[in-house]
Design a protein around this motif. Structure first.
Motif, PDB file in Angstrom:
ATOM      1  N   THR A   6       8.605  59.455  29.485  1.00  0.00           N
ATOM      2  CA  THR A   6       8.786  59.307  28.043  1.00  0.00           C
ATOM      3  C   THR A   6       8.617  60.671  27.389  1.00  0.00           C
ATOM      4  OG1 THR A   6       7.957  57.040  28.072  1.00  0.00           O
ATOM      5  CG2 THR A   6       7.936  58.180  25.949  1.00  0.00           C
ATOM      6  N   ILE A   7       9.618  61.040  26.615  1.00  0.00           N
ATOM      7  CA  ILE A   7       9.589  62.297  25.859  1.00  0.00           C
ATOM      8  C   ILE A   7       9.458  61.902  24.394  1.00  0.00           C
ATOM      9  CG2 ILE A   7      10.747  64.473  25.383  1.00  0.00           C
ATOM     10  CD1 ILE A   7      10.290  64.001  28.403  1.00  0.00           C
ATOM     11  N   ASN A   8       8.312  62.191  23.786  1.00  0.00           N
ATOM     12  CA  ASN A   8       8.067  61.792  22.403  1.00  0.00           C
ATOM     13  C   ASN A   8       8.811  62.681  21.419  1.00  0.00           C
ATOM     14  OD1 ASN A   8       6.304  59.546  22.857  1.00  0.00           O
ATOM     15  ND2 ASN A   8       4.733  61.001  23.441  1.00  0.00           N
ATOM     16  N   GLY A   9       9.160  62.094  20.287  1.00  0.00           N
ATOM     17  CA  GLY A   9       9.863  62.822  19.241  1.00  0.00           C
ATOM     18  C   GLY A   9      11.362  62.782  19.461  1.00  0.00           C
ATOM     19  N   SER A  10      12.053  63.623  18.730  1.00  0.00           N
ATOM     20  CA  SER A  10      13.504  63.705  18.875  1.00  0.00           C
ATOM     21  C   SER A  10      13.910  65.165  19.043  1.00  0.00           C
ATOM     22  CB  SER A  10      14.206  63.073  17.669  1.00  0.00           C
ATOM     23  OG  SER A  10      13.853  63.749  16.491  1.00  0.00           O
ATOM     24  N   PHE A  11      15.160  65.355  19.366  1.00  0.00           N
ATOM     25  CA  PHE A  11      15.691  66.691  19.626  1.00  0.00           C
ATOM     26  C   PHE A  11      16.875  66.951  18.715  1.00  0.00           C
ATOM     27  CE2 PHE A  11      13.220  65.700  23.271  1.00  0.00           C
ATOM     28  CZ  PHE A  11      12.736  66.918  23.732  1.00  0.00           C
ATOM     29  N   ALA A  12      17.310  68.181  18.709  1.00  0.00           N
ATOM     30  CA  ALA A  12      18.472  68.559  17.906  1.00  0.00           C
ATOM     31  C   ALA A  12      19.685  67.739  18.338  1.00  0.00           C
ATOM     32  CB  ALA A  12      18.765  70.047  18.078  1.00  0.00           C
ATOM     33  N   SER A  13      20.620  67.604  17.429  1.00  0.00           N
ATOM     34  CA  SER A  13      21.878  66.942  17.776  1.00  0.00           C
ATOM     35  C   SER A  13      22.796  67.946  18.464  1.00  0.00           C
ATOM     36  CB  SER A  13      22.559  66.403  16.521  1.00  0.00           C
ATOM     37  OG  SER A  13      23.068  67.464  15.744  1.00  0.00           O
ATOM     38  N   LEU A  14      23.828  67.447  19.089  1.00  0.00           N
ATOM     39  CA  LEU A  14      24.818  68.323  19.714  1.00  0.00           C
ATOM     40  C   LEU A  14      25.447  69.241  18.668  1.00  0.00           C
ATOM     41  CD1 LEU A  14      26.351  69.186  22.226  1.00  0.00           C
ATOM     42  CD2 LEU A  14      27.961  67.315  21.799  1.00  0.00           C
ATOM     43  N   ASN A  15      25.734  68.713  17.481  1.00  0.00           N
ATOM     44  CA  ASN A  15      26.302  69.542  16.417  1.00  0.00           C
ATOM     45  C   ASN A  15      25.359  70.664  16.002  1.00  0.00           C
ATOM     46  OD1 ASN A  15      28.709  68.151  16.306  1.00  0.00           O
ATOM     47  ND2 ASN A  15      28.102  66.872  14.573  1.00  0.00           N
ATOM     48  N   GLU A  16      24.068  70.375  15.925  1.00  0.00           N
ATOM     49  CA  GLU A  16      23.086  71.404  15.574  1.00  0.00           C
ATOM     50  C   GLU A  16      23.028  72.480  16.649  1.00  0.00           C
ATOM     51  OE1 GLU A  16      19.893  68.787  12.988  1.00  0.00           O
ATOM     52  OE2 GLU A  16      19.857  68.636  15.169  1.00  0.00           O
ATOM     53  N   SER A  78      22.879  62.036  22.217  1.00  0.00           N
ATOM     54  CA  SER A  78      22.774  62.120  23.678  1.00  0.00           C
ATOM     55  C   SER A  78      23.333  63.395  24.298  1.00  0.00           C
ATOM     56  CB  SER A  78      23.466  60.912  24.310  1.00  0.00           C
ATOM     57  OG  SER A  78      24.844  60.910  23.998  1.00  0.00           O
ATOM     58  N   GLY A  79      24.370  63.979  23.728  1.00  0.00           N
ATOM     59  CA  GLY A  79      25.064  65.098  24.378  1.00  0.00           C
ATOM     60  C   GLY A  79      24.176  66.280  24.715  1.00  0.00           C
ATOM     61  N   TYR A  80      23.447  66.765  23.724  1.00  0.00           N
ATOM     62  CA  TYR A  80      22.559  67.913  23.942  1.00  0.00           C
ATOM     63  C   TYR A  80      21.401  67.533  24.862  1.00  0.00           C
ATOM     64  CZ  TYR A  80      19.000  71.427  22.732  1.00  0.00           C
ATOM     65  OH  TYR A  80      18.020  72.389  22.776  1.00  0.00           O
ATOM     66  N   PHE A  81      20.847  66.325  24.685  1.00  0.00           N
ATOM     67  CA  PHE A  81      19.695  65.937  25.496  1.00  0.00           C
ATOM     68  C   PHE A  81      20.057  65.805  26.968  1.00  0.00           C
ATOM     69  CE2 PHE A  81      16.437  63.240  27.348  1.00  0.00           C
ATOM     70  CZ  PHE A  81      15.305  63.939  26.958  1.00  0.00           C
ATOM     71  N   HIS A  82      21.236  65.268  27.271  1.00  0.00           N
ATOM     72  CA  HIS A  82      21.668  65.207  28.676  1.00  0.00           C
ATOM     73  C   HIS A  82      21.552  66.583  29.319  1.00  0.00           C
ATOM     74  CE1 HIS A  82      24.585  61.539  28.195  1.00  0.00           C
ATOM     75  NE2 HIS A  82      23.326  61.158  28.234  1.00  0.00           N
ATOM     76  N   LYS A  83      22.109  67.572  28.654  1.00  0.00           N
ATOM     77  CA  LYS A  83      22.142  68.936  29.195  1.00  0.00           C
ATOM     78  C   LYS A  83      20.729  69.465  29.453  1.00  0.00           C
ATOM     79  CE  LYS A  83      23.746  72.999  30.255  1.00  0.00           C
ATOM     80  NZ  LYS A  83      23.947  73.166  31.690  1.00  0.00           N
ATOM     81  N   ILE A  84      19.869  69.400  28.449  1.00  0.00           N
ATOM     82  CA  ILE A  84      18.555  70.019  28.622  1.00  0.00           C
ATOM     83  C   ILE A  84      17.662  69.218  29.567  1.00  0.00           C
ATOM     84  CG2 ILE A  84      18.647  71.307  26.460  1.00  0.00           C
ATOM     85  CD1 ILE A  84      16.807  69.193  25.214  1.00  0.00           C
ATOM     86  N   PHE A  85      17.800  67.890  29.579  1.00  0.00           N
ATOM     87  CA  PHE A  85      16.970  67.100  30.484  1.00  0.00           C
ATOM     88  C   PHE A  85      17.363  67.345  31.940  1.00  0.00           C
ATOM     89  CE2 PHE A  85      15.701  63.436  32.962  1.00  0.00           C
ATOM     90  CZ  PHE A  85      14.371  63.323  32.614  1.00  0.00           C
TER      91      PHE A  85
END
Length: 126
Positions: A6-16, A78-85
């Motif tokens: 579990t990764i708490n919080g949120s991350f930047a969007s792909l657009n950001e 999801s797009g950016y998170f896939h990459k960094i995870f």
């Protein structure tokens, strides 16, 4: 074998992230700094939550995103998170690579949890 993180919080969007990459020239623009910071955060969570685990490839990854609101488009979440995870899996040495041989696929599910935004990830071997 199944592993949950579990990764708490949120991350930047792909657009950001794309926008941040357009702000600077050279290797260390704002997008690279953002990716490095976020990836380091994930690596710490992986090492803490999966301490002593050795994942044997190939794996399928199930992502469950819990957003505070429905404001962001699903692909931007999801797009950016896939990459960094997936890069963090390699950086933390849980997987030797994040190519087709080691990650066979992934799925995304989206929910709203106003009080506790997070991303729950299930890594499934085999």
């Amino acid at each position: 074998m199944k592993y949950r993180v579990t990764i708490n919080g949120s991350f930047a969007s792909l657009n950001e992230f794309i926008g941040a990459n357009r702000t600077g020239k050279g290797r260390w623009n704002k997008g690279n700094a953002m990716k490095q910071t976020d990836q380091t955060r994930i690596v710490k969570d992986l090492r803490r939550q999966l301490k002593g685990i050795k994942i044997h490839a190939p794996v399928f990854i199930r992502y469950r995103y819990y957003e505070a609101t429905k404001r962001r488009d699903l692909d931007n979440i999801s797009g950016y998170f896939h990459k960094i995870f997936q890069d963090a899996l390699v950086q933390s040495r849980l997987l030797p690579n994040d190519n087709w041989h080691y990650i066979t696929g992934f799925s995304d599910d989206f929910y709203v949890d106003k009080g506790k935004p997070r991303i729950e990830v299930e890594i499934i071997e085999g």
